[in-house]
Design a protein around this motif. Structure first.
Motif, short mmCIF file in Angstrom:
data_model
loop_
_atom_site.label_atom_id
_atom_site.label_comp_id
_atom_site.label_asym_id
_atom_site.label_seq_id
_atom_site.Cartn_x
_atom_site.Cartn_y
_atom_site.Cartn_z
N ARG A 170 45.50 -14.66 8.05
CA ARG A 170 44.00 -14.72 7.44
C ARG A 170 44.11 -15.69 6.27
N ASP A 192 35.54 -17.61 10.70
CA ASP A 192 34.78 -16.49 10.39
C ASP A 192 34.05 -16.71 9.26
N ARG A 193 32.59 -17.13 9.39
CA ARG A 193 31.78 -17.37 8.36
C ARG A 193 31.06 -16.16 7.65
N LYS A 194 31.01 -14.97 8.32
CA LYS A 194 30.55 -13.83 7.80
C LYS A 194 31.67 -13.53 6.73
N HIS A 195 32.92 -13.23 6.90
CA HIS A 195 33.96 -12.70 5.98
C HIS A 195 34.51 -13.87 5.32
N TRP A 244 28.86 -12.61 15.32
CA TRP A 244 30.52 -12.63 14.96
C TRP A 244 31.35 -11.71 15.51
N THR A 245 30.91 -10.45 16.06
CA THR A 245 31.76 -9.60 16.64
C THR A 245 32.46 -10.48 17.76
N VAL A 282 39.82 -18.94 14.68
CA VAL A 282 38.51 -18.52 14.31
C VAL A 282 38.05 -18.78 12.87
N THR A 312 32.20 -18.80 14.00
CA THR A 312 31.39 -17.70 14.36
C THR A 312 29.77 -17.96 14.24
N ASP A 320 32.81 -13.29 18.51
CA ASP A 320 33.69 -14.45 18.22
C ASP A 320 34.93 -13.79 17.65
N THR A 321 34.98 -12.92 16.90
CA THR A 321 36.13 -12.34 16.29
C THR A 321 36.88 -11.24 16.81
#
Length: 107
Positions: free
Chosen positions: A79, A57-60, A34-35, A55, A30, A37-38
């Motif tokens: 996940r 996901d570095r934000k989450h 990020w939206t 993915v 991401t 990419d996710t």
């Protein structure tokens, strides 16, 4: 990053564009958007029938593994949190476990 079939050159369309059937897996890390990419990109990959989407996901602070697209969606994404690893599905054609921490941190 992507994992593709050996005959990818035969699937060339134009300007770095290829038929989606040669892609076995795509990996997104991401960005600040990020939206895209996710959600957006993952949906496009599912609609194209790409068997595996991974993915980071570095934000989450997690890795999302999406497999076996059906009807334009990946059912039951998995996940993975830090201190775990993600086993790449056999359908990709390689045997590989990827550390979540490495995918998120780039080390």
């Amino acid at each position: 990053m992507s994992v593709v079939d050996a005959d990818i050159a035969d699937a060339f369309v134009q300007k770095n564009c290829y038929e989606p059937h040669v892609f076995r897996m795509v990996l997104e890390v991401t960005s600040s958007h990020w939206t895209d990419d996710t959600a957006s990109k993952v949906g496009i990959y599912a609609e194209a029938g790409i068997p595996v989407s991974l993915v980071a996901d570095r934000k989450h602070d997690q890795v999302l593994l999406c497999t076996d697209p059906a009807d334009g969606k990946y059912p039951d994404p998995q996940r993975f949190e830090r201190d775990r690893s993600v086993r790449i599905p056999e359908s990709v054609g390689i045997t590989l476990d990827l550390a979540v921490d490495t995918l998120l941190d780039g080390d």
